[in-house]
Scaffold this active site. Structure first.
Site, PDB file in Angstrom:
ATOM      1  N   ARG A  51      68.854  75.556  27.747  1.00 48.42           N
ATOM      2  CA  ARG A  51      67.502  76.101  27.848  1.00 48.42           C
ATOM      3  C   ARG A  51      67.484  77.553  28.328  1.00 48.42           C
ATOM      4  NH1 ARG A  51      64.434  71.811  31.371  1.00 48.42           N
ATOM      5  NH2 ARG A  51      66.256  72.429  32.560  1.00 48.42           N
ATOM      6  N   LYS A 148      78.021  59.773  30.322  1.00 55.90           N
ATOM      7  CA  LYS A 148      77.424  58.690  31.091  1.00 55.90           C
ATOM      8  C   LYS A 148      76.223  59.230  31.863  1.00 55.90           C
ATOM      9  CE  LYS A 148      78.859  57.896  35.703  1.00 55.90           C
ATOM     10  NZ  LYS A 148      79.650  57.370  36.761  1.00 55.90           N
ATOM     11  N   HIS A 178      85.287  58.895  31.473  1.00 59.24           N
ATOM     12  CA  HIS A 178      86.438  59.780  31.692  1.00 59.24           C
ATOM     13  C   HIS A 178      87.614  59.045  32.339  1.00 59.24           C
ATOM     14  CE1 HIS A 178      84.475  60.250  35.617  1.00 59.24           C
ATOM     15  NE2 HIS A 178      85.675  60.516  36.073  1.00 59.24           N
ATOM     16  N   LYS A 182      92.355  59.279  31.765  1.00 57.12           N
ATOM     17  CA  LYS A 182      93.357  59.556  32.804  1.00 57.12           C
ATOM     18  C   LYS A 182      94.741  59.141  32.318  1.00 57.12           C
ATOM     19  CE  LYS A 182      90.287  59.400  36.759  1.00 57.12           C
ATOM     20  NZ  LYS A 182      90.465  60.742  37.293  1.00 57.12           N
ATOM     21  N   GLU A 216      85.573  56.264  47.455  1.00 57.20           N
ATOM     22  CA  GLU A 216      85.266  57.687  47.587  1.00 57.20           C
ATOM     23  C   GLU A 216      85.049  58.000  49.058  1.00 57.20           C
ATOM     24  OE1 GLU A 216      82.597  59.093  44.033  1.00 57.20           O
ATOM     25  OE2 GLU A 216      82.038  57.064  44.584  1.00 57.20           O
ATOM     26  N   HIS A 240      83.246  52.221  34.867  1.00 57.63           N
ATOM     27  CA  HIS A 240      84.637  52.572  35.169  1.00 57.63           C
ATOM     28  C   HIS A 240      85.479  51.351  35.556  1.00 57.63           C
ATOM     29  CE1 HIS A 240      83.176  56.552  34.885  1.00 57.63           C
ATOM     30  NE2 HIS A 240      82.654  56.625  36.090  1.00 57.63           N
ATOM     31  N   LYS A 331      81.132  54.420  48.609  1.00 58.02           N
ATOM     32  CA  LYS A 331      81.079  55.808  49.062  1.00 58.02           C
ATOM     33  C   LYS A 331      81.302  55.839  50.573  1.00 58.02           C
ATOM     34  CE  LYS A 331      78.244  57.594  45.372  1.00 58.02           C
ATOM     35  NZ  LYS A 331      79.295  58.437  44.793  1.00 58.02           N
TER      36      LYS A 331
HETATM   37  P1  NAP Z   1      72.914  69.683  34.961  1.00 65.81           P
HETATM   38  O1  NAP Z   1      73.765  70.524  35.842  1.00 65.81           O
HETATM   39  O2  NAP Z   1      71.535  69.350  35.428  1.00 65.81           O
HETATM   40  O3  NAP Z   1      72.781  70.446  33.550  1.00 65.81           O
HETATM   41  C1  NAP Z   1      71.900  70.016  32.560  1.00 65.81           C
HETATM   42  C2  NAP Z   1      72.038  70.899  31.345  1.00 65.81           C
HETATM   43  O4  NAP Z   1      71.082  70.462  30.366  1.00 65.81           O
HETATM   44  C3  NAP Z   1      71.748  72.374  31.603  1.00 65.81           C
HETATM   45  O5  NAP Z   1      72.631  73.146  30.841  1.00 65.81           O
HETATM   46  C4  NAP Z   1      70.323  72.522  31.070  1.00 65.81           C
HETATM   47  O6  NAP Z   1      70.053  73.809  30.613  1.00 65.81           O
HETATM   48  C5  NAP Z   1      70.363  71.584  29.888  1.00 65.81           C
HETATM   49  N1  NAP Z   1      69.020  71.163  29.488  1.00 65.81           N
HETATM   50  C6  NAP Z   1      68.120  70.468  30.230  1.00 65.81           C
HETATM   51  N2  NAP Z   1      66.990  70.268  29.504  1.00 65.81           N
HETATM   52  C7  NAP Z   1      67.181  70.857  28.307  1.00 65.81           C
HETATM   53  C8  NAP Z   1      66.389  71.004  27.143  1.00 65.81           C
HETATM   54  N3  NAP Z   1      65.143  70.511  27.050  1.00 65.81           N
HETATM   55  N4  NAP Z   1      66.925  71.650  26.092  1.00 65.81           N
HETATM   56  C9  NAP Z   1      68.171  72.165  26.153  1.00 65.81           C
HETATM   57  N5  NAP Z   1      68.974  72.058  27.225  1.00 65.81           N
HETATM   58  C10 NAP Z   1      68.486  71.420  28.296  1.00 65.81           C
HETATM   59  O7  NAP Z   1      73.604  68.320  34.581  1.00 65.81           O
HETATM   60  P2  NAP Z   1      75.167  67.958  34.614  1.00 65.81           P
HETATM   61  O8  NAP Z   1      75.545  67.580  36.002  1.00 65.81           O
HETATM   62  O9  NAP Z   1      75.944  69.029  33.941  1.00 65.81           O
HETATM   63  O10 NAP Z   1      75.205  66.607  33.759  1.00 65.81           O
HETATM   64  C11 NAP Z   1      75.031  66.577  32.368  1.00 65.81           C
HETATM   65  C12 NAP Z   1      75.204  65.125  31.880  1.00 65.81           C
HETATM   66  O11 NAP Z   1      76.515  64.683  32.207  1.00 65.81           O
HETATM   67  C13 NAP Z   1      74.238  64.142  32.546  1.00 65.81           C
HETATM   68  O12 NAP Z   1      73.954  63.116  31.630  1.00 65.81           O
HETATM   69  C14 NAP Z   1      75.082  63.550  33.680  1.00 65.81           C
HETATM   70  O13 NAP Z   1      74.662  62.257  34.042  1.00 65.81           O
HETATM   71  C15 NAP Z   1      76.443  63.520  33.024  1.00 65.81           C
HETATM   72  N6  NAP Z   1      77.565  63.536  33.962  1.00 65.81           N
HETATM   73  C16 NAP Z   1      77.694  64.569  34.854  1.00 65.81           C
HETATM   74  C17 NAP Z   1      78.767  64.588  35.729  1.00 65.81           C
HETATM   75  C18 NAP Z   1      78.967  65.714  36.693  1.00 65.81           C
HETATM   76  O14 NAP Z   1      79.977  65.685  37.410  1.00 65.81           O
HETATM   77  N7  NAP Z   1      78.099  66.695  36.744  1.00 65.81           N
HETATM   78  C19 NAP Z   1      79.724  63.549  35.690  1.00 65.81           C
HETATM   79  C20 NAP Z   1      79.568  62.520  34.761  1.00 65.81           C
HETATM   80  C21 NAP Z   1      78.486  62.539  33.901  1.00 65.81           C
HETATM   81  P3  NAP Z   1      69.519  74.976  31.608  1.00 65.81           P
HETATM   82  O15 NAP Z   1      70.283  74.868  32.890  1.00 65.81           O
HETATM   83  O16 NAP Z   1      69.852  76.210  30.864  1.00 65.81           O
HETATM   84  O17 NAP Z   1      68.072  74.710  31.824  1.00 65.81           O
END
Ligand code: NAP
Length: 483
Positions: A51, A148, A178, A182, A216, A240, A331
């Site tokens: 976005r 996920k 993920h 591993k 954790e 997992h 946790k």
């Molecule tokens: P995040 O930091 O909140 O990032 C979300 C991303 O989605 C940002 O790039 C945001 O863009 C984009 N976005 C949101 N609404 C949008 C829209 N309407 N159109 C286009 N882009 C949009 O989330 P995250 O932690 O990276 O996680 C992403 C996914 O991976 C989630 O499903 C989460 O459950 C999963 N996940 C994350 C982790 C982790 O360690 N973070 C681990 C396992 C799974 P902008 O920032 O530019 O607005």
């Protein structure tokens, strides 16, 4: 020993959510690693889509910073980083609107492998898939990768599957867990199916029980309100721990091919017996020094969500009848530890004097820290003085066996390369995810109907007292979490 690298074919990879936490911490640094070792061809293209109204240079700046933060200095040079950044493009896209899709279509090339990584909230999966399909951006051999959580119950997982399957064929869909990427998890399959040593023992005649632990040391860390909707069952066990259980319990597949492997995993999940509530312990951490705990972190004084879960699970088939699987995750425990312990039965008749504290043979598959596999055996204590026994472990830890310099790929790196290669073996199939929810749903439903509260456990400890009893009453004990 140097890891062998087989380059993949050039590709166009679109990362939706490229400005987000996961993309910056794991996906793009992982791709940089693959680029650095020569696996990602330099005529590949990575297109960030999110976005934020960045231009390509601003996006490259963001990813340069991410690589500097998340990749050790010894594993990168400025030239390598700049060459990698040249492969990056950016498009400002609204997943639920019309902005950006035309530009995205224009950036993609003919005759290149095309993959879309949805690193965004699952609530956006359906609309992104639909737009990729409607705009013709997705071709019949494009791949789509989803993160996920894949649903929070059976109905929502079915709805997500339906959304994806409206636009993509199952063989194009890569659902990431993920843990499956591993190194040790894959090594577990090699150990079981490439050696004749273990398979004859791999059943309830010889295996007393299996323990699967994912501990954790951190708490919910600012994600409390999100986590409170989920809990350990949805966040860890349904996905997992279930995947690890499947790899231990599955029958040998006829071939090391995606559907042959996944067919066997589905059979394991379908063979799981409903879990008796008396074989489940749920807990919430509490820090007595700080007079606050999970409820404060979750900002919900009434919360009954579990930050700890232990359970005894039975796989109802010929191989495993009589061998329980004990699962636990939590946790704020004493240490960060993920491991599987396959504990063998004692010899039927012991001819040596009883050894105090003997734990018996066990195969320990450690995912983190110190990834590796150890086989615990009983031997004679060296030296004179009679026949005394002691326990030693045969160590198959990678650093020892393969040399400390061998960079083992991060799970994300491997999984993304598998997507490009078109290999779904380490990804969950739709029916597999649904089967896991069909098992988990009644357990969660029973908690919601019951008035029972999770037990309290000390932050930095080993979990609630009740979880010790869960295994002690069967004459067994948990392995230690940390020293
Ligand atoms: P995040 O930091 O909140 O990032 C979300 C991303 O989605 C940002 O790039 C945001 O863009 C984009 N976005 C949101 N609404 C949008 C829209 N309407 N159109 C286009 N882009 C949009 O989330 P995250 O932690 O990276 O996680 C992403 C996914 O991976 C989630 O499903 C989460 O459950 C999963 N996940 C994350 C982790 C982790 O360690 N973070 C681990 C396992 C799974 P902008 O920032 O530019 O607005």
């Amino acid at each position: 020993m140097v890891a062998r690298v087989i380059p993949v074919d050039p590709f166009d990879l679109v990362i939706f959510g490229a400005t987000g936490d996961l993309a910056r911490r794991k996906i793009l640094p992982g791709l940089f690693h693959r680029f650095r070792v020569g696996q990602m061809p330099d005529d590949s293209k990575i297109i960030g889509a999110a976005r934020s109204k960045f231009d390509t240079n601003e996006f490259r700046d963001l990813i340069r910073e991410a690589i500097q933060e998340f990749i050790a200095e010894k594993d990168r040079s400025d030239d390598q980083v700049e060459a990698f950044l040249e492969c990056l493009d950016y498009v400002h896209v609204d997943a639920t609107g019309d902005t950006g899709w035309k530009k995205l279509a224009g950036l993609l090339r003919e005759n290149k492998i095309r993959a879309f990584y949805l690193s965004v909230s699952p609530s956006l999966f359906g609309s992104i898939a639909q737009r990729l399909s409607d705009t013709g951006i997705a071709t019949s051999d494009s791949r789509i990768v989803v993160e996920k959580p894949f649903g929070h119950d059976l109905a929502s997982a079915q709805a997500l599957n339906a959304d994806l399957l409206r636009c993509f064929d199952e063989k194009q869909i890569y659902r990431i867990d993920h843990y499956l990427g591993k190194e040790t998890v894959q090594n577990l399959m090699a150990l079981r199916f490439a050696n004749s040593l273990f398979e004859p023992l791999w059943n309830s005649t010889h295996i007393d029980h299996v323990q699967i632990t994912v501990a954790e040391s951190l708490g919910v860390e600012g994600r409390g309100e999100y986590y409170d909707q989920s809990g350990a069952m949805r966040d860890m066990v349904q996905n997992h721990l279930m995947q690890l259980l499947c790899l231990i319990a599955m029958e040998p597949p006829s071939r090391f091919e995606p559907n042959a492997v996944r067919d066997e995993k589905v059979k394991v999940i379908e063979a799981l017996e409903p879990v008796d509530p008396s074989e489940i312990v749920r807990g919430q951490y509490y820090d007595w020094n700080e007079s606050k705990g999970y409820k404060e972190d979750a900002n919900n004084p009434e919360s009954r969500t579990e930050s700890y879960l232990a359970m005894k699970v039975a796989v109802a088939n010929w191989r495993w009848a009589g061998t329980p699987f004990y699962l636990r995750t939590g946790k704020k425990l004493r240490a960060r530890l993920s491991e599987i312990a396959v504990v063998f039965r004692d010899p039927p008749h012991m001819i040596f004097p009883k050894m105090e504290g003997r734990r018996g043979n066990a195969l320990i598959i450690r995912l983190q820290p110190d990834e590796g596999i150890k086989l615990r055996t009983t031997i004679k204590e060296p030296g004179p003085g009679g026949m005394r026994l002691t326990e030693v472990s045969m160590d198959m830890t990678f650093d020892n066996a393969l040399g400390e310099d061998m960079h083992t790929e991060d799970a994300y790196e491997r999984l993304i390369m598998d997507v490009i290669r078109g290999n779904q073996t380490l990804f969950m199939r739709g029916d597999e995810v649904e089967a896991a929810w069909a098992w988990a749903d009644p357990i969660i439903g029973a908690w919601q109907e019951s008035s029972q509260k999770p037990a309290s456990y000390d932050s930095g400890g080993s979990g609630p007292e009740e979880s010790l009893m869960l295994i002690h009453k069967d004459g067994r004990r948990w392995r230690a979490i940390g020293s």
